[in-house]
Design a protein around this motif. Structure first.
Motif, mmCIF file in Angstrom:
data_model
loop_
_atom_site.group_PDB
_atom_site.id
_atom_site.type_symbol
_atom_site.label_atom_id
_atom_site.label_comp_id
_atom_site.label_asym_id
_atom_site.label_seq_id
_atom_site.Cartn_x
_atom_site.Cartn_y
_atom_site.Cartn_z
ATOM 1 N N THR A 9 0.419 27.796 -26.971
ATOM 2 C CA THR A 9 -0.938 28.331 -27.046
ATOM 3 C C THR A 9 -1.561 28.000 -28.393
ATOM 4 O O THR A 9 -2.738 27.619 -28.472
ATOM 5 N N THR A 10 -0.798 28.085 -29.446
ATOM 6 C CA THR A 10 -1.297 27.773 -30.791
ATOM 7 C C THR A 10 -1.729 26.314 -30.872
ATOM 8 O O THR A 10 -2.790 26.003 -31.439
ATOM 9 N N GLU A 11 -0.937 25.415 -30.300
ATOM 10 C CA GLU A 11 -1.297 23.998 -30.314
ATOM 11 C C GLU A 11 -2.597 23.745 -29.543
ATOM 12 O O GLU A 11 -3.464 23.010 -30.009
ATOM 13 N N TRP A 12 -2.711 24.368 -28.355
ATOM 14 C CA TRP A 12 -3.939 24.191 -27.576
ATOM 15 C C TRP A 12 -5.136 24.739 -28.338
ATOM 16 O O TRP A 12 -6.205 24.123 -28.353
ATOM 17 N N ARG A 13 -5.004 25.898 -28.942
ATOM 18 C CA ARG A 13 -6.123 26.478 -29.711
ATOM 19 C C ARG A 13 -6.552 25.559 -30.843
ATOM 20 O O ARG A 13 -7.746 25.475 -31.160
ATOM 21 N N SER A 14 -5.613 24.864 -31.473
ATOM 22 C CA SER A 14 -5.960 23.985 -32.585
ATOM 23 C C SER A 14 -6.632 22.690 -32.104
ATOM 24 O O SER A 14 -7.369 22.069 -32.859
ATOM 25 N N ARG A 15 -6.399 22.290 -30.860
ATOM 26 C CA ARG A 15 -6.961 21.048 -30.316
ATOM 27 C C ARG A 15 -8.320 21.223 -29.653
ATOM 28 O O ARG A 15 -9.056 20.256 -29.484
ATOM 29 N N LYS A 41 -26.350 11.271 -16.014
ATOM 30 C CA LYS A 41 -26.614 10.265 -14.975
ATOM 31 C C LYS A 41 -26.001 8.900 -15.286
ATOM 32 O O LYS A 41 -26.040 8.008 -14.452
ATOM 33 N N ARG A 42 -25.435 8.703 -16.473
ATOM 34 C CA ARG A 42 -24.901 7.392 -16.830
ATOM 35 C C ARG A 42 -23.617 7.087 -16.055
ATOM 36 O O ARG A 42 -22.926 7.985 -15.601
ATOM 37 N N ASP A 43 -23.314 5.793 -15.966
ATOM 38 C CA ASP A 43 -22.064 5.351 -15.357
ATOM 39 C C ASP A 43 -20.922 5.560 -16.337
ATOM 40 O O ASP A 43 -21.091 5.368 -17.547
ATOM 41 N N GLY A 44 -19.777 5.947 -15.833
ATOM 42 C CA GLY A 44 -18.610 6.139 -16.676
ATOM 43 C C GLY A 44 -17.545 6.944 -15.971
ATOM 44 O O GLY A 44 -17.580 7.125 -14.753
ATOM 45 N N ILE A 45 -16.624 7.455 -16.770
ATOM 46 C CA ILE A 45 -15.505 8.241 -16.232
ATOM 47 C C ILE A 45 -15.419 9.561 -16.975
ATOM 48 O O ILE A 45 -15.561 9.621 -18.199
ATOM 49 N N TYR A 46 -15.174 10.610 -16.218
ATOM 50 C CA TYR A 46 -14.966 11.954 -16.760
ATOM 51 C C TYR A 46 -13.467 12.176 -16.901
ATOM 52 O O TYR A 46 -12.732 12.062 -15.932
ATOM 53 N N HIS A 47 -13.051 12.492 -18.120
ATOM 54 C CA HIS A 47 -11.638 12.695 -18.444
ATOM 55 C C HIS A 47 -11.369 14.175 -18.706
ATOM 56 O O HIS A 47 -12.290 14.940 -19.030
ATOM 57 N N CYS A 48 -10.120 14.560 -18.644
ATOM 58 C CA CYS A 48 -9.705 15.914 -19.014
ATOM 59 C C CYS A 48 -9.914 16.079 -20.516
ATOM 60 O O CYS A 48 -9.454 15.253 -21.305
ATOM 61 N N VAL A 49 -10.579 17.148 -20.915
ATOM 62 C CA VAL A 49 -10.841 17.391 -22.338
ATOM 63 C C VAL A 49 -9.550 17.721 -23.087
ATOM 64 O O VAL A 49 -9.463 17.506 -24.291
ATOM 65 N N THR A 121 -16.867 21.512 -11.117
ATOM 66 C CA THR A 121 -16.139 21.478 -12.370
ATOM 67 C C THR A 121 -16.886 22.179 -13.497
ATOM 68 O O THR A 121 -18.100 22.314 -13.470
ATOM 69 N N ASN A 122 -16.140 22.593 -14.487
ATOM 70 C CA ASN A 122 -16.717 23.094 -15.731
ATOM 71 C C ASN A 122 -16.915 21.898 -16.652
ATOM 72 O O ASN A 122 -15.968 21.157 -16.922
ATOM 73 N N GLY A 123 -18.134 21.718 -17.150
ATOM 74 C CA GLY A 123 -18.387 20.634 -18.085
ATOM 75 C C GLY A 123 -17.514 20.734 -19.322
ATOM 76 O O GLY A 123 -17.117 19.724 -19.896
ATOM 77 N N LEU A 124 -17.184 21.959 -19.730
ATOM 78 C CA LEU A 124 -16.334 22.170 -20.902
ATOM 79 C C LEU A 124 -14.919 21.627 -20.703
ATOM 80 O O LEU A 124 -14.208 21.387 -21.668
ATOM 81 N N ALA A 125 -14.509 21.425 -19.468
ATOM 82 C CA ALA A 125 -13.177 20.906 -19.175
ATOM 83 C C ALA A 125 -13.144 19.382 -19.141
ATOM 84 O O ALA A 125 -12.089 18.792 -19.000
ATOM 85 N N LEU A 126 -14.327 18.768 -19.279
ATOM 86 C CA LEU A 126 -14.447 17.328 -19.132
ATOM 87 C C LEU A 126 -14.841 16.655 -20.440
ATOM 88 O O LEU A 126 -15.470 17.259 -21.297
ATOM 89 N N ASP A 127 -14.493 15.385 -20.547
ATOM 90 C CA ASP A 127 -14.908 14.529 -21.653
ATOM 91 C C ASP A 127 -15.421 13.242 -21.014
ATOM 92 O O ASP A 127 -14.639 12.471 -20.456
#
Length: 132
Positions: A9-15, A41-49, A121-127
């Motif tokens: 949990t500490t590692e995730w909080r720091s990232r 609207k742009r073309d691309g890929i949504y990754h896990c944040v 999806t939650n936008g906060l979960a995506l990059d």
């Protein structure tokens, strides 16, 4: 377990930002219509944040009217795992990153063809990484 799911949990909080941590690691939800990816609207890929794994291609994104970025299919069959979610006195199907177990959102059977699914999806979960 892999290195991504084995983080403390500490590692995730720091990232992650506090908001990203709440959504992805504590199974939270952002407010509808609050994230810019809902209108992206742009073309691309949504990754896990959390881990950077590819989750969704922009050509599967559509306007669902729900207020959250919505897709009709993941980038591959093994990108997302589904979990039975009975929280909040409802029965839903939670979607998580198959690589790091981050909470991404939920999938519903009310999406467009060809799948009939809505990966909400939650936008906060995506990059989002736009094509160059």
């Amino acid at each position: 377990m892999n290195d991504e799911t084995d983080r403390s949990t500490t590692e995730w909080r720091s990232r992650l930002t506090p908001e990203q941590f709440r959504v992805t690691r504590e199974h939270g939800t952002e407010r509808a219509f609050s994230h810019p990816y809902n209108l992206e609207k742009r073309d691309g890929i949504y990754h896990c944040v959390c881990c950077g794994a590819p989750l969704f291609k922009s050509d599967t994104k559509y306007e669902s009217g729900s207020g959250w970025p919505s897709f009709f299919q993941p980038v591959s069959d093994d990108a997302i795992k589904e979990i039975d979610d009975r929280s909040h006195f409802m029965r839903r199907t939670e979607i998580r990153c198959a690589n790091c177990d981050a909470h991404i959102g939920h999938v519903f059977p009310d999406g467009p063809a060809p799948t009939g699914l809505r990966y909400c999806t939650n936008g906060l979960a995506l990059d989002f990484k736009p094509d160059e």
